[in-house]
Design a protein around this motif. Structure first.
Motif, PDB file in Angstrom:
ATOM      1  N   VAL A   9      11.257 -10.980 -13.623  1.00 48.80           N
ATOM      2  CA  VAL A   9      11.063  -9.784 -12.803  1.00 48.80           C
ATOM      3  C   VAL A   9      10.432 -10.165 -11.473  1.00 48.80           C
ATOM      4  N   CYS A  10       9.415 -11.001 -11.536  1.00 48.01           N
ATOM      5  CA  CYS A  10       8.729 -11.393 -10.298  1.00 48.01           C
ATOM      6  C   CYS A  10       9.676 -12.098  -9.351  1.00 48.01           C
ATOM      7  N   GLY A  11      10.570 -12.908  -9.873  1.00 46.26           N
ATOM      8  CA  GLY A  11      11.503 -13.621  -9.017  1.00 46.26           C
ATOM      9  C   GLY A  11      12.664 -12.759  -8.578  1.00 46.26           C
ATOM     10  N   ALA A  12      13.072 -11.809  -9.418  1.00 51.14           N
ATOM     11  CA  ALA A  12      14.253 -11.007  -9.116  1.00 51.14           C
ATOM     12  C   ALA A  12      13.974  -9.834  -8.194  1.00 51.14           C
ATOM     13  N   VAL A  13      12.821  -9.239  -8.328  1.00 56.13           N
ATOM     14  CA  VAL A  13      12.491  -8.070  -7.515  1.00 56.13           C
ATOM     15  C   VAL A  13      11.554  -8.505  -6.402  1.00 56.13           C
ATOM     16  N   LYS A  14      12.020  -8.417  -5.174  1.00 60.19           N
ATOM     17  CA  LYS A  14      11.216  -8.838  -4.019  1.00 60.19           C
ATOM     18  C   LYS A  14       9.973  -7.971  -3.919  1.00 60.19           C
ATOM     19  N   ALA A  15       8.826  -8.588  -3.823  1.00 54.95           N
ATOM     20  CA  ALA A  15       7.554  -7.865  -3.771  1.00 54.95           C
ATOM     21  C   ALA A  15       7.221  -7.489  -2.343  1.00 54.95           C
ATOM     22  N   ASN A  16       7.750  -6.365  -1.911  1.00 59.14           N
ATOM     23  CA  ASN A  16       7.413  -5.882  -0.572  1.00 59.14           C
ATOM     24  C   ASN A  16       6.003  -5.338  -0.571  1.00 59.14           C
ATOM     25  N   THR A  17       5.230  -5.713   0.417  1.00 65.43           N
ATOM     26  CA  THR A  17       3.887  -5.170   0.516  1.00 65.43           C
ATOM     27  C   THR A  17       3.931  -3.840   1.236  1.00 65.43           C
ATOM     28  N   ASP A  19       1.111  -0.247   2.461  1.00 68.68           N
ATOM     29  CA  ASP A  19      -0.261   0.145   2.753  1.00 68.68           C
ATOM     30  C   ASP A  19      -1.083   0.393   1.498  1.00 68.68           C
ATOM     31  N   ASN A  20      -0.428   0.501   0.352  1.00 68.31           N
ATOM     32  CA  ASN A  20      -1.133   0.825  -0.869  1.00 68.31           C
ATOM     33  C   ASN A  20      -1.329  -0.409  -1.752  1.00 68.31           C
ATOM     34  N   GLY A  21      -1.379  -1.576  -1.183  1.00 68.33           N
ATOM     35  CA  GLY A  21      -1.737  -2.797  -1.892  1.00 68.33           C
ATOM     36  C   GLY A  21      -0.864  -3.154  -3.064  1.00 68.33           C
ATOM     37  N   ASP A  22      -1.250  -2.732  -4.263  1.00 66.77           N
ATOM     38  CA  ASP A  22      -0.587  -3.152  -5.491  1.00 66.77           C
ATOM     39  C   ASP A  22       0.703  -2.409  -5.806  1.00 66.77           C
ATOM     40  N   LEU A  23       1.006  -1.334  -5.130  1.00 66.91           N
ATOM     41  CA  LEU A  23       2.175  -0.539  -5.491  1.00 66.91           C
ATOM     42  C   LEU A  23       3.455  -1.118  -4.884  1.00 66.91           C
ATOM     43  N   THR A  24       3.821  -2.309  -5.401  1.00 66.99           N
ATOM     44  CA  THR A  24       5.031  -3.003  -4.983  1.00 66.99           C
ATOM     45  C   THR A  24       6.113  -2.772  -6.034  1.00 66.99           C
ATOM     46  N   LYS A  25       7.323  -3.166  -5.724  1.00 66.65           N
ATOM     47  CA  LYS A  25       8.424  -3.067  -6.690  1.00 66.65           C
ATOM     48  C   LYS A  25       8.093  -3.869  -7.953  1.00 66.65           C
ATOM     49  N   THR A  26       7.655  -5.079  -7.744  1.00 67.86           N
ATOM     50  CA  THR A  26       7.349  -5.957  -8.874  1.00 67.86           C
ATOM     51  C   THR A  26       6.255  -5.363  -9.751  1.00 67.86           C
ATOM     52  N   HIS A  27       5.212  -4.867  -9.123  1.00 69.46           N
ATOM     53  CA  HIS A  27       4.112  -4.276  -9.885  1.00 69.46           C
ATOM     54  C   HIS A  27       4.590  -3.074 -10.703  1.00 69.46           C
ATOM     55  N   GLN A  92      20.392  -2.740  -7.814  1.00 73.21           N
ATOM     56  CA  GLN A  92      20.428  -2.358  -6.390  1.00 73.21           C
ATOM     57  C   GLN A  92      19.055  -2.665  -5.807  1.00 73.21           C
ATOM     58  N   ASN A  93      19.021  -3.149  -4.585  1.00 74.31           N
ATOM     59  CA  ASN A  93      17.737  -3.476  -3.974  1.00 74.31           C
ATOM     60  C   ASN A  93      17.860  -3.392  -2.458  1.00 74.31           C
ATOM     61  N   ASP A  94      17.128  -2.468  -1.844  1.00 76.65           N
ATOM     62  CA  ASP A  94      17.069  -2.430  -0.386  1.00 76.65           C
ATOM     63  C   ASP A  94      15.679  -1.988   0.051  1.00 76.65           C
ATOM     64  N   THR A  95      15.511  -1.626   1.298  1.00 78.11           N
ATOM     65  CA  THR A  95      14.168  -1.365   1.826  1.00 78.11           C
ATOM     66  C   THR A  95      13.538  -0.074   1.333  1.00 78.11           C
ATOM     67  N   ASN A  96      14.334   0.866   0.813  1.00 78.64           N
ATOM     68  CA  ASN A  96      13.774   2.143   0.392  1.00 78.64           C
ATOM     69  C   ASN A  96      13.922   2.464  -1.086  1.00 78.64           C
ATOM     70  N   ILE A  97      14.826   1.776  -1.764  1.00 78.52           N
ATOM     71  CA  ILE A  97      15.068   2.093  -3.168  1.00 78.52           C
ATOM     72  C   ILE A  97      15.550   0.855  -3.905  1.00 78.52           C
ATOM     73  N   ALA A  98      15.240   0.800  -5.190  1.00 79.77           N
ATOM     74  CA  ALA A  98      15.740  -0.284  -6.035  1.00 79.77           C
ATOM     75  C   ALA A  98      16.060   0.301  -7.406  1.00 79.77           C
ATOM     76  N   ILE A 117      13.228   2.884  -8.511  1.00 77.77           N
ATOM     77  CA  ILE A 117      11.936   2.742  -7.849  1.00 77.77           C
ATOM     78  C   ILE A 117      12.155   3.074  -6.383  1.00 77.77           C
ATOM     79  N   ALA A 118      11.310   3.941  -5.834  1.00 78.15           N
ATOM     80  CA  ALA A 118      11.482   4.345  -4.436  1.00 78.15           C
ATOM     81  C   ALA A 118      10.220   4.060  -3.635  1.00 78.15           C
ATOM     82  N   ASN A 119      10.429   3.746  -2.364  1.00 79.13           N
ATOM     83  CA  ASN A 119       9.319   3.579  -1.436  1.00 79.13           C
ATOM     84  C   ASN A 119       8.898   4.986  -1.024  1.00 79.13           C
ATOM     85  N   THR A 120       7.842   5.490  -1.639  1.00 75.69           N
ATOM     86  CA  THR A 120       7.451   6.895  -1.491  1.00 75.69           C
ATOM     87  C   THR A 120       6.584   7.152  -0.264  1.00 75.69           C
ATOM     88  N   GLY A 121       6.241   6.128   0.468  1.00 74.61           N
ATOM     89  CA  GLY A 121       5.312   6.294   1.579  1.00 74.61           C
ATOM     90  C   GLY A 121       3.883   6.027   1.129  1.00 74.61           C
TER      91      GLY A 121
END
Length: 134
Positions: A9-17, A19-27, A92-98, A117-121
């Motif tokens: 999972v850590c290698g497959a899902v890019k961990a975008n950082t 403003d909320n620190g730990d709330l990445t795709k991987t996490h 699927q994996n892009d900047t706003n949803i995976a 998983i969505a980048n909720t802001g």
């Protein structure tokens, strides 16, 4: 096997950082997998969006649950470890949803979870989980 799944999972899902620190795709995925396979609920509430929906196909019926119902169920089964092999793959994996597929393989069946998983802001959060059994 679970450790191997976490590494995948850590290698497959890019961990975008964000403003909320730990709330990445991987996490978010790691937290979901730990809750479902080991009953470890730490941080699960944080990675589930307030409107998260859970659907499960059982035969010809689709069962639907909201965030509170799923958390209540998991709390009742806290620390229950599943006897299964877990694997993940990115659909699927892009900047706003995976969309990530998490397979939980048991002796007689496989539960496939399609997790959106969505980048909720306010970090990456799980918005939908659709489970099928084969």
């Amino acid at each position: 096997m679970l450790g191997l799944a976490m590494i995948v999972v850590c290698g497959a899902v890019k961990a975008n950082t964000n403003d909320n620190g730990d709330l990445t795709k991987t996490h978010a995925i790691n937290t979901y997998v730990a809750a479902m396979t080991q009953g470890k609920l730490n941080g699960l509430n944080d990675v589930l969006d307030k409107s998260a929906a859970f659907s499960m196909v059982r035969g010809k019926k689709v069962l639907s649950f909201d965030k509170k119902q799923m958390l209540d169920y998991l709390q009742a089964n806290k620390n229950t470890e599943q006897v299964c092999t877990t694997s993940t793959s990115v659909v699927q994996n892009d900047t706003n949803i995976a969309i990530v597929k998490v397979d939980m393989k048991y002796d007689n069946f496989t539960r496939s979870n399609y997790i959106t998983i969505a980048n909720t802001g306010s970090g990456w959060k799980i918005t939908n989980v659709y489970s099928v059994f084969s």
